[in-house]
Design an enzyme around this catalytic site. Structure first.
Site, short mmCIF file in Angstrom:
data_model
loop_
_atom_site.label_atom_id
_atom_site.label_comp_id
_atom_site.label_asym_id
_atom_site.label_seq_id
_atom_site.Cartn_x
_atom_site.Cartn_y
_atom_site.Cartn_z
N HIS A 119 5.71 1.76 -8.49
CA HIS A 119 5.09 1.28 -9.70
C HIS A 119 5.04 -0.22 -10.00
CE1 HIS A 119 5.62 5.69 -10.87
NE2 HIS A 119 4.34 5.44 -11.71
N GLY A 120 5.91 -0.88 -9.25
CA GLY A 120 5.77 -2.25 -9.26
C GLY A 120 6.90 -2.84 -8.71
#
Lengths: 473, 357
Positions: A329-330
């Site tokens: 996700h990041g």
């Protein structure tokens, strides 16, 4: 081009009309959809179309070669190396764009602590929109061919699979075995399931434009920007609001994607199924971003060993899958913690289930729902917070400022949050009845219904289009 | 694969529609929606930057808007907008005539023009006279009687404002409020009327300190009260923009109130940077004429040793951090914190909490 814009409405009406007009000419229909998808992608940043085209060419070629390396015994030794190379090539490309800055900074900090200069230059790298999603599609394609679950696609079909505009930006992550047969099938009937498509698009827009934007602006953003200026009640409502915001934003966007694909005659798998009615984390992951859950299961959890081996080994696989899912996700440690909370929660949940054997009963069900929802919200705090400091401040503030006034919380806000949760408990048959009733209306009445709905969303929504959270992933 | 979306009647028969019928429904829905909404679409088009694209869309929506009004199709939306209490535009606030200095007013800001700012923008502010300014622009606060600090402006003020809100609330002697409007500025009051909005704020329960930041959306066509449209780079553009900056500065004047005017930082695009530097000169020069305005130049905070743009910049402690958003314009959290610290210092100096250098 964002879905909830006039630009996209014009683009989609044109694509819809041309695609159905040329549908009998199978080759040109596919050529047109690929061209439209590349145009859609180029609307953001034309130069990244080259990246998409390059990824398409390279992955198609690798898929073709992998199929030739398969024998009756499965993939040859060389084939396994080649598959590893293909997956690594995709992940390296993703890693360069998405994680270079993170790792260069972490290395620089570590070396600085040792009194040595940064080993990698700190560079700003623009993350191409959609790269995470088309990389996941490409990896699943290669692995499915290597496993013998799928056959290589024709180059044009593969280009469409990777870049089809409804799923390009934020999924759902469609598997080749779901997509390819729909392209190969000759058109038997010119029938569109319009009612469910319109319902998906309408409620997707409502969730994205009205619910998500309202909760973000009114409470979630201010609370996460400066928790210290808010009371405990405001912080609590801010955390609940973020849980609804991210659900409304992401599920709304993929609902629009599924609806648009359906109008073009192609079916996508469902991506959300009322996740906040889940009674366990396992249940939650069967309902939240379902196509990512199964991707992680099939291409990460099972290759790691899955449910085979000792209990400790299985728990390790579970936790590792969720942590890597978090990192996807990041590039930040807060995402790792988000994944770790889910991984640890899943392990604890399994252990409890095995030791106690959970019985039914509404009271226990209510308790399970309460605990599940709050563990999910706890994880969202780390997902949303920009730093650990903010996350800890949020959690600390929840216990230290109960006496303060809460002017930021309004009855309408509480009703929106409660309503957004309660609606997930409604039976799905209600939607089916509405679709059947809509289908029986005359075209003029259908058009008027949709028009009034669109204007209502526009009136209720904010000025302009709020940013879409999942673009950054 | 889930059969999500297959519509059936009670007997399980499929309820589909032909592509032709679906096209009629989609096109009809969009046409009706446009007719119900046309005056607002026209307004929205009119608020776009002056130019060919704006003219095109205004021309597209105008006939629809005329039909909509003639057939009263715009009424439902107007009622809904009223019922929800949404602001539906209306008249733009008229700024007072520029140069609102009163006789005897001191004409120099205590911290208005800094040497760093002059160097960074490469322009020299207009020299001004130097009468004695008031000893202290804003009262010295304490925990029992905190200073109320309001921060707002365009999208650039969002991250910076959030950081300032954190720092202000941590100070223990100030309380924060923030309002940032994306895509807003001083060029297009028809999009968001900042002078009118600020006038409303100061007419009511006003704050002690106003921190404002405009400019990132302002390098676009501007319309004078006489109806002339000037593009950035035209002499008329700078004159009209300067009039508005001066007007907002004068509007905010009040004894015991401090106004912090924050300049724009360097941008990744050289052309955009040049535009922002030109705006900074206007802010700086107008601030220098008004003692109640303190201009804070954040440009030098975000340049490399050789004065160029880099997303990674050393923080106050020397650690290199990512300061800028991938768009090459906005700040990210660390950048906001760095800029907010400079603003906090300015407020603390003016409030007598720390000595001025």
């Amino acid at each position: 081009m964002l879905f909830p814009t006039v630009d996209f409405a014009i683009f989609f009406v044109a694509v819809f009309a041309v695609a159905w007009l040329i549908r009998p000419w199978h080759l040109w229909w596919r050529v047109f959809l690929v061209a439209a998808s590349w145009f859609f992608y180029g609307f953001w940043e034309p130069k990244f179309v080259l990246l998409l085209v390059g990824s398409t060419a390279a992955n198609w070629a690798m898929g073709y070669d992998l199929a030739r390396m398969r024998g009756p015994e499965g993939l040859s030794r060389g084939g396994r190396w080649f598959l590893g190379f293909g997956v690594a090539a995709n992940l390296s490309t993703l890693g360069w764009f998405k994680y270079y800055g993170f790792f260069a900074k972490e290395l620089a900090d570590t070396f600085e602590g040792l009194g040595v200069g940064a080993p990698l230059p700190l560079m700003e790298i623009t993350l191409p929109v959609a790269i995470s999603f088309f990389t996941f599609h490409a990896i699943s394609y290669l692995v499915d061919i290597a496993r013998g679950d799928a056959e290589p696609m024709a180059p044009l079909d593969f280009a469409l699979y990777l870049s089809f505009f409804p799923h390009l930006v934020a999924g759902p992550i469609v598997r080749v075995t779901e997509f390819a047969p729909q392209l190969r099938e000759p058109l038997r009937e010119r029938v569109i399931d319009a009612a469910p498509a319109f319902q998906l698009i309408f409620f997707g827009l409502f969730k994205k434009v009205v619910i998500s934007s309202y909760l973000a602006t009114e409470i979630a953003d201010p609370v996460f920007a400066a928790p210290g200026t808010h009371s405990s009640f405001e912080v609590l409502v801010g955390v609940y609001a973020y849980a609804i915001q991210i659900y409304a934003d992401f599920s709304g966007y993929t609902d629009i994607a599924i609806g648009c694909a359906l109008l073009l005659g192609l079916r996508f798998p469902q991506n959300f199924d009322a996740p906040y009615r889940a009674l366990s984390l396992q249940d939650f992951w069967r309902r939240w971003h379902m196509t990512l859950s199964r991707w992680l299961r099939d291409y990460l959890y099972i290759p790691l060993g899955g449910n085979r081996g000792t209990k400790a080994f299985v728990y390790r696989n579970l936790a590792l899958t969720m942590v890597l899912g978090g990192l996807w996700h990041g590039a930040a440690w807060t995402f790792v913690v988000w994944g770790a909370i889910h991984g640890f929660g899943l392990v604890v949940e399994r252990e409890i289930r095995e030791r106690t054997g959970i019985a039914g009963g509404w009271a226990l069900g209510a308790l399970q729902w309460f605990v599940t929802f709050h563990v999910v919200c706890l994880a969202w705090v780390f997902f949303r917070a920009e730093t650990f400091g903010t996350a800890w401040e949020i959690l600390g503030r929840l216990g230290t400022a109960w006496g303060e006034a809460s002017p930021a919380v309004t009855p309408v806000m509480l009703a929106v949050i409660a309503g957004s949760i309660l609606v997930q408990f409604l039976p799905r048959t209600m939607g089916n009845r509405a679709q059947a009733a809509f289908s029986r209306l005359a075209p003029a009445a259908q058009a008027a219904t949709l028009a009034v709905g669109l204007v209502a969303i526009d009136v209720l929504g904010p000025e302009g289009v709020a940013p879409f959270i999942y673009f950054q992933f | 694969m889930a059969q999500e979306g297959r519509t059936t009647d009670g007997s399980g028969n499929r309820l589909g529609a032909t592509p032709g019928r679906v096209f009629v429904v989609i096109a009809g829905a969009l046409l009706i929606a446009v007719l119900l909404n046309a005056p607002w679409l026209e307004d929205e088009a009119e608020r776009q930057p002056f130019g060919k694209e704006r003219d095109f869309w205004v021309a597209v929506w105008k006939p629809f808007a005329a039909v909509s009004r003639a057939l009263y199709l715009d009424r439902p939306r107007a009622w809904a907008t009223d019922a929800l209490g949404h602001d539906d535009g209306g008249d733009v606030f008229e700024l007072p005539a520029s140069g609102g200095l009163e006789p005897g007013d001191p004409t120099v800001s205590p911290g208005g023009a800094t040497k760093t700012a002059t160097r960074s923008t490469g322009k020299t502010p207009t020299p001004t006279a130097t009468p004695t300014p008031p000893k202290q622009l804003v009262r010295t606060p304490d925990a029992a009687s905190p200073l109320r600090v309001w921060v707002g402006g365009d999208s650039m003020s969002k991250i910076l404002g959030e950081a300032l809100v954190r720092q202000v609330s941590e100070s223990g002697v100030m309380t924060p409020a923030q309002e940032s409007q994306l895509s807003s500025g001083l060029t297009r009051p028809d999009f968001f009327d900042w002078p009118g909005h600020l006038n409303g704020l100061i007419s009511g329960d006003a704050a002690d300190v106003y921190v404002v930041m405009f400019g990132a959306n302002d390098a676009q066509g501007i319309k004078t009260p006489g109806g002339e449209i000037f593009q950035p780079g035209d002499a008329g553009w700078a004159t009209e923009y300067r009039r508005r900056v001066a007007g907002v500065m004068d509007l905010l004047k009040q004894d015991g109130r401090l106004v912090i005017w924050v300049g724009q930082p360097i941008m990744r695009s050289a052309e955009f940077s040049e535009r922002m530097a030109e705006l900074n000169v206007i802010y700086q020069e107008e601030a220098a004429k008004r003692y109640w305005i303190r201009y804070v130049d954040i440009w030098p905070l975000f340049v490399t040793a050789n004065g160029s743009y880099d997303a990674y910049i050393a923080d106050d402690d020397g650690e290199v951090k990512l300061m800028r958003h991938p768009d090459g314009v906005h700040l990210v959290r660390e950048g906001g914190e760095k800029a907010a610290r400079l603003i906090m210092t300015a407020i603390q100096e003016e409030a007598g909490l720390i000595p001025k250098p």
